[in-house]
Design an enzyme around this catalytic site. Structure first.
Site, PDB file in Angstrom:
ATOM      1  N   GLY A 249      84.300  72.663 -67.081  1.00  0.00           N
ATOM      2  CA  GLY A 249      85.333  72.600 -68.111  1.00  0.00           C
ATOM      3  C   GLY A 249      84.768  72.592 -69.513  1.00  0.00           C
ATOM      4  O   GLY A 249      85.281  73.253 -70.400  1.00  0.00           O
ATOM      5  N   PHE A 250      83.685  71.819 -69.721  1.00  0.00           N
ATOM      6  CA  PHE A 250      83.032  71.680 -71.029  1.00  0.00           C
ATOM      7  C   PHE A 250      83.990  71.144 -72.094  1.00  0.00           C
ATOM      8  O   PHE A 250      83.729  71.284 -73.282  1.00  0.00           O
ATOM      9  CB  PHE A 250      82.419  73.008 -71.487  1.00  0.00           C
ATOM     10  N   GLY A 477      81.879  68.927 -61.648  1.00  0.00           N
ATOM     11  CA  GLY A 477      80.689  69.669 -61.259  1.00  0.00           C
ATOM     12  C   GLY A 477      79.417  68.940 -61.641  1.00  0.00           C
ATOM     13  O   GLY A 477      78.316  69.384 -61.331  1.00  0.00           O
ATOM     14  N   THR A 478      79.575  67.793 -62.319  1.00  0.00           N
ATOM     15  CA  THR A 478      78.418  67.067 -62.831  1.00  0.00           C
ATOM     16  C   THR A 478      77.777  66.160 -61.787  1.00  0.00           C
ATOM     17  O   THR A 478      76.656  65.720 -61.976  1.00  0.00           O
ATOM     18  CB  THR A 478      78.848  66.213 -64.033  1.00  0.00           C
ATOM     19  N   ILE A 642      68.898  56.303 -64.763  1.00  0.00           N
ATOM     20  CA  ILE A 642      69.428  57.538 -64.205  1.00  0.00           C
ATOM     21  C   ILE A 642      69.713  57.320 -62.713  1.00  0.00           C
ATOM     22  O   ILE A 642      68.796  57.101 -61.916  1.00  0.00           O
ATOM     23  CB  ILE A 642      68.433  58.707 -64.413  1.00  0.00           C
ATOM     24  N   ASN A 644      71.074  59.432 -60.468  1.00  0.00           N
ATOM     25  CA  ASN A 644      70.649  60.568 -59.643  1.00  0.00           C
ATOM     26  C   ASN A 644      69.802  61.523 -60.479  1.00  0.00           C
ATOM     27  O   ASN A 644      70.335  62.391 -61.173  1.00  0.00           O
ATOM     28  CB  ASN A 644      71.874  61.300 -59.072  1.00  0.00           C
ATOM     29  N   PRO A 645      68.478  61.356 -60.436  1.00  0.00           N
ATOM     30  CA  PRO A 645      67.613  62.175 -61.301  1.00  0.00           C
ATOM     31  C   PRO A 645      67.742  63.676 -61.036  1.00  0.00           C
ATOM     32  O   PRO A 645      67.491  64.472 -61.935  1.00  0.00           O
ATOM     33  CB  PRO A 645      66.199  61.702 -60.952  1.00  0.00           C
ATOM     34  N   GLY A 717      76.132  63.882 -69.660  1.00  0.00           N
ATOM     35  CA  GLY A 717      76.605  65.264 -69.632  1.00  0.00           C
ATOM     36  C   GLY A 717      76.486  66.000 -70.949  1.00  0.00           C
ATOM     37  O   GLY A 717      76.486  67.228 -70.982  1.00  0.00           O
ATOM     38  N   GLU A 718      76.407  65.281 -72.062  1.00  0.00           N
ATOM     39  CA  GLU A 718      76.473  65.939 -73.365  1.00  0.00           C
ATOM     40  C   GLU A 718      75.221  65.790 -74.224  1.00  0.00           C
ATOM     41  O   GLU A 718      74.915  66.659 -75.032  1.00  0.00           O
ATOM     42  CB  GLU A 718      77.701  65.408 -74.124  1.00  0.00           C
TER      43      GLU A 718
HETATM   44 MO1  MOS Z   1      83.409  66.828 -72.805  1.00  0.00          MO
HETATM   45  S1  MOS Z   1      83.775  67.945 -74.503  1.00  0.00           S
HETATM   46  O1  MOS Z   1      83.960  65.352 -73.332  1.00  0.00           O
HETATM   47  O2  MOS Z   1      84.252  67.633 -71.598  1.00  0.00           O
END
Ligand code: MOS
Length: 757
Positions: A249-250, A477-478, A642, A644-645, A717-718
Site C-alpha cells: 500500500g505504501f 506484506g511487511t 528486531i 524478525n531480522p 517499515g519507513e
Molecule cells: Mo505508511 S505512509 O504510514 O503506509
C-alpha cells in the site's frame, strides 16, 4: 552493538523467520480483495472527468444504458444518499478526500469520478463507462510547480484537526543566522510521487438488509468502517470490513477513497454485490500521492562546525477542498543540537487529487532537505560530513525538551562508516576511481517516529496443542502475521507452525492501522497480555483438576513454561502439557484478552520516541556517456529490538530500492494544459527495478527500546527511506560536481557536471 540476546536462544523473538503466510502467497491461494467470488456479483467501472478545473454541464448516458449487460449508469441524481463523514475525537474516520463522490458538479481535479457504470461483466462495465459522454465548462487548471504558500492564518484547519504553522521555535533563529560566521541558504524541491503497490485498489460491497460488508485492501479496517458507517448512516456495528491480504500500500490504502463509497452505494441501489477495481491510471488520480514540496533551509554555523541557527520553511501542495499537509518538519527540531531554530510551514492549493501519506510521509522529503543542507554545509566548512553530524549530536530532544528513549545515531554513523570504508574517502570532486568509473560517496542520517497505537488482541490455547491469536490489524506484506505468531510462540512454547494468526477483520479485537511503522510496537503489549491471560485461565483450570499433580493446589503454587503447567516446587518436568490438561478437564480451549494504550495521544510525553539510522551510498559516474548508477548502499538502523531480522532486513532493503527511485527516477508529471497526471502507467512512471538495485547491506544495532514495549521492538517499515535520497545526491555531487537540489536527478542536471569527458 549488543552481543547477547536477552531471551533464551530458543526464543522465536529475534530469530530469522520466513513469513508464515509465504506459502499461501507463492502458491496463489492467499485471498486478496478482488479474489472473493459471490453469486450474482456485478462489476463497476467509474467514469473519470477529463478536465481538472470547471463544471460538469451535461452527462449523456443514453448510449451506455442500452449496451449489453448494463445494469445502471449512476450519477449525481441516481446514486442515492451518501453522507459526509467527519473526523471523530478519537482520530477515527480519517479520510483525505472528505467530499462524498458525486456531491456536486464542480470538477476540481483530473480523474474525479462523475459517473459509474455497473454491468454483468467487467468488460461490459468498461465499455459502458467509455460510452458515457460528458460536456464541461472548462477553466485553466492550477498545477503550478512553484509552491508559494497560500495566504492562510497561522492556525490552519487540516485533515487531522487544527495545526499551528509555526511548528517549532527556540532562541532567536533570524538573528543567530544573520550573525553566523558560516551560512547556507538553499531551497530543495521534491516532486509529487505516486505509490505503486502491485495490487490495484478495489472494493467488493455486499448489503444484507441494513448490514454492509466490504472486502477492501485496507491499511486500516477500523478507520474505514467508521467512515463508511457515517457515509451510509449506519450504526458502526452494521459495517464489517475484511482485509485478509494486501498487495502492499505504501500509504495509498491507509484512508478511504471515493471509489469505495461508490461501490457501496451501487450495491445498495441494485441489491446485488458489486466489485469495483481501479485501473492503474486511476491509481495516479484518485487514491492519493506524496505531494510536491518546496523547502528552504537556512543553516548558520561557527567556523569549526557547530550549528548556531536552523530555519526550515516548507510548503507542500494539496487539493482544492481538502486539508492534507506534509509534515516535512517532523525530524527538524530534534535531529541536531542547535540553540536557535524555527520550523514553519504553508500549503499551496492545486487542481490535483488529494495528496496523502506515502512511506515516511513528511520526514522523507523533510530529511532529504535538511540532510542535504548538512552535507552542503560540511563541504562549505571542509569538514567530513560524518564529523559535522558528530559535532552536533544533541543530548536530549531539544524540540520537546525531554530525553530520547533510546538513540544511537552516532553508533549508526560509526558502524556504517567502518563497514563502508569511509576513511578512504578523498573529498575532492571526481577524485576517486575504480575500474575506469568515477566514484562518488555520500552519507545522510535518518529518523522516524516510533510509539504505540491502542491495540487489543485475543489468544486461545487449544486441546490439540495449537494456539490462535486474533487482532483486527492488517498485514500489508511487511510480516505482521509472522510477528504475531513469534510473540505467541515465545510466551507459550507452541511451535510457530501451530500458531494460527487471524487478522484484517473489524469483527476481531480492534487493532492499529498498518501505517506509521507502528503495528509492531503497538501489538506486543496487547498480544503478551492476551497470552498471559490465556495462561492464567489454564492455571485456573489446573486448580480445579482433582488429579495429580494439581489436587488441592492454589493458582500461586502453579507455573507455566514451554507449554507445560506444573507445580512450582516440582519443576516443569513433573508437569502436564497444556493439551493434556485441557483434555483432562474436557475443554476444547482457554482464552485470554489483552489491551494496550497508545503513546501518541500523550500530551506530556516523558521521552522522545524515534528510530534512527544512516545511509552510506556509492554512485558510479561514467562521464563519456553521462551515466550515473547507484552502486552500493550500506544502511545502519537503530530500530529497537528486531523481532524478525529476515523480514526486517527485507523492509530496509525495499526502502533503499525506493530511495534509489526517489533520488533518480520517480515523479508524477501533471500536464499544464489539462491537469492530468500524464505518466500514469508503469511504463512512463519510472521506478527502480532490478537492474537499478545496488548492492545493499543492512545492519541493525538491535538495542531494545523498553519505553515502547517489553520486547523493546519498534516498527521499521519507513525509517529505511528517510535520508537515502540525500546520501545519493551527495554522492552524485562528489562524483560529478553537479549539485542537484530538485528530485529526481535528471540527465540535464548531470550535463552540468564539471567531470565530463
Ligand atoms: Mo505508511 S505512509 O504510514 O503506509
Amino acid at each position: 552493538m549488543p552481543t547477547t540476546t536477552e531471551t533464551a536462544i530458543t526464543s522465536p523473538i529475534g530469530r530469522q523467520t520466513p513469513r508464515i503466510d509465504g506459502p499461501l502467497k507463492v502458491s496463489g491461494t492467499a485471498m486478496y480483495t478482488s479474489d472473493f467470488p459471490f453469486p450474482g456479483l456485478l462489476y463497476a467501472v467509474p467514469v473519470e472527468a477529463t478536465i481538472a478545473n470547471g463544471k460538469l454541464q451535461k452527462l449523456d448516458t443514453s448510449e451506455a444504458e442500452k449496451m449489453p449487460g448494463v445494469r445502471a449508469i449512476f450519477h449525481r441524481r441516481s446514486i442515492g444518499k451518501i453522507f459526509r463523514s467527519v473526523l471523530q475525537p478519537n482520530s477515527r474516520s480519517i479520510t483525505d478526500e472528505r467530499r462524498p463522490p458525486f456531491a456536486d458538479d464542480v470538477i476540481r481535479y483530473y480523474g474525479q469520478y462523475i459517473a459509474l457504470a455497473v454491468a454483468d461483466t467487467f468488460e461490459q462495465a468498461k465499455a459502458a463507462a467509455d460510452a458515457v459522454r460528458a460536456t464541461y465548462t472548462k477553466e485553466k487548471p492550477n498545477v503550478d510547480l512553484d509552491l508559494q504558500p497560500d495566504n492562510e492564518p497561522e492556525l490552519i484547519q487540516t485533515g487531522r484537526g487544527p495545526l499551528n504553522r509555526l511548528q517549532s521555535q527556540r532562541g532567536d533563529p533570524e538573528k543567530a543566522f544573520a550573525n553566523a560566521p558560516v551560512k547556507l541558504d538553499q531551497t530543495y524541491v521534491t516532486p509529487a510521487e505516486t505509490h505503486n503497490p502491485i495490487e490495484l485498489q478495489g472494493t467488493t460491497a455486499l448489503w444484507d438488509g441494513q448490514i454492509l460488508t466490504i472486502y477492501e485492501e485496507s491499511q486500516g479496517v477500523f478507520n474505514l468502517r467508521s467512515v463508511l458507517a457515517q457515509m451510509f448512516g449506519l450504526p458502526t456495528e452494521n459495517v464489517r470490513v475484511i482485509t485478509k491480504f494486501v498487495g502492499s500500500g505504501f500509504g495509498s490504502k491507509l484512508w478511504p477513497w471515493t471509489h469505495c463509497a461508490l461501490a457501496c452505494a451501487a450495491a445498495r441501489q441494485l441489491g446485488k454485490p458489486v466489485k469495483l477495481v481501479l485501473s492503474r491510471r486511476m491509481m495516479f488520480q484518485s487514491v492519493g500521492h506524496r505531494p510536491r514540496t518546496q523547502q528552504r533551509v537556512r543553516l548558520g554555523a561557527t567556523t569549526d562546525g557547530k550549528l548556531v541557527s536552523l530555519i526550515h520553511d516548507y510548503v507542500s501542495d494539496l487539493a482544492m477542498l481538502d486539508g492534507y499537509r506534509e509534515n516535512c518538519g517532523e525530524a527538524t527540531s530534534y535531529q541536531y543540537s542547535v540553540p536557535n531554530l524555527r520550523v514553519h510551514w504553508g500549503r499551496a492549493r492545486r487542481n490535483i487529487g488529494s495528496p496523502t501519506a506515502m512511506r515516511g510521509p513528511g520526514a522523507v522529503p523533510g530529511l532529504y532537505a535538511t540532510e542535504s543542507a548538512m552535507n552542503e554545509l560540511a563541504d562549505q566548512l571542509k569538514i567530513d560530513p560524518v564529523q559535522l553530524r558528530v559535532l552536533n549530536e544533541p543530548k536530549v530532544d531539544e524540540g520537546k525538551g525531554i530525553p530520547f528513549s533510546s538513540r544511537h545515531y552516532l553508533e549508526c554513523l560509526q558502524v556504517g562508516a567502518e563497514k563502508f570504508g569511509w576513511s578512504k574517502r578523498n573529498p575532492e570532486i571526481g577524485s576517486m576511481q575504480r575500474d575506469g568509473l568515477i566514484l562518488g560517496w555520500g552519507v545522510a542520517g535518518a529518523a522516524w517516529i516510533s510509539g504505540r497505537a491502542p491495540a487489543e488482541a485475543n489468544v486461545e490455547l487449544r486441546d490439540d496443542g495449537s494456539a490462535r491469536v486474533a487482532c483486527g490489524t492488517q498485514d500489508i506484506g511487511t510480516g505482521t502475521y509472522t510477528i504475531l505468531a513469534q510473540l505467541v510462540a515465545d510466551k507459550t512454547g507452541v511451535p510457530l507452525n501451530k500458531v494460527e494468526v487471524v487478522l484484517g477483520d473489524t469483527s476481531l479485537p480492534p487493532g492499529p492501522i498498518s501505517g506509521g511503522s507502528l503495528v509492531t510496537g503497538s501489538v506486543v503489549p496487547a498480544v503478551f497480555e492476551a497470552t498471559d491471560n490465556a495462561i492464567t485461565s489454564l492455571l485456573t483450570v489446573a486448580t480445579t483438576t482433582p488429579a495429580p499433580p494439581f489436587e488441592n493446589r492454589k493458582i500461586d503454587d502453579l507455573a507455566f513454561e514451554n507449554g507445560r503447567v506444573f507445580v512450582r516446587a516440582d519443576g516443569p518436568a513433573n508437569g502436564v502439557s497444556f493439551p493434556d490438561l485441557l483434555r483432562r478437564a474436557n475443554m476444547r480451549l482457554v482464552t485470554g484478552n489483552g489491551k494496550s494504550e497508545g503513546t501518541f495521544d500523550d500530551k506530556k510525553p516523558k521521552v522522545s520516541l524515534h528510530s534512527y539510522g544512516c545511509h552510506f551510498a556509492e554512485v558510479t559516474w561514467q562521464p563519456a556517456i553521462a551515466r550515473l548508477r547507484v552502486n552500493r548502499v550500506i544502511t545502519v538502523i537503530d530500530g529497537g529490538r528486531i523481532i524478525n531480522p529476515l523480514a526486517g532486513r527485507n523492509q530496509i532493503e525495499g526502502a533503499v530500492v525506493m530511495g534509489v527511485g526517489m533520488a533518480l527516477l520517480e515523479h508524477t508529471v501533471y500536464d499544464r494544459q489539462n491537469g492530468a497526471p500524464i505518466n500514469s502507467n508503469l511504463a512512463d512512471y519510472l521506478m527502480a527495478v532490478n537492474a537499478d538495485v545496488p548492492s545493499i547491506d543492512v545492519l541493525f544495532l538491535d538495542y531494545p527500546d523498553r519505553d515502547v514495549n517489553p520486547v523493546g521492538a519498534r516498527g521499521i517499515g519507513e525509517i529505511g527511506l528517510a535520508g537515502i535520497a540525500a546520501a545519493i545526491t551527495a554522492a552524485t555531487y562528489h562524483a560529478t560536481g553537479a549539485r542537484v537540489r530538485e528530485l529526481p536527478i535528471r540527465i540535464e542536471d548531470l550535463l552540468k557536471s564539471s567531470v565530463l569527458a
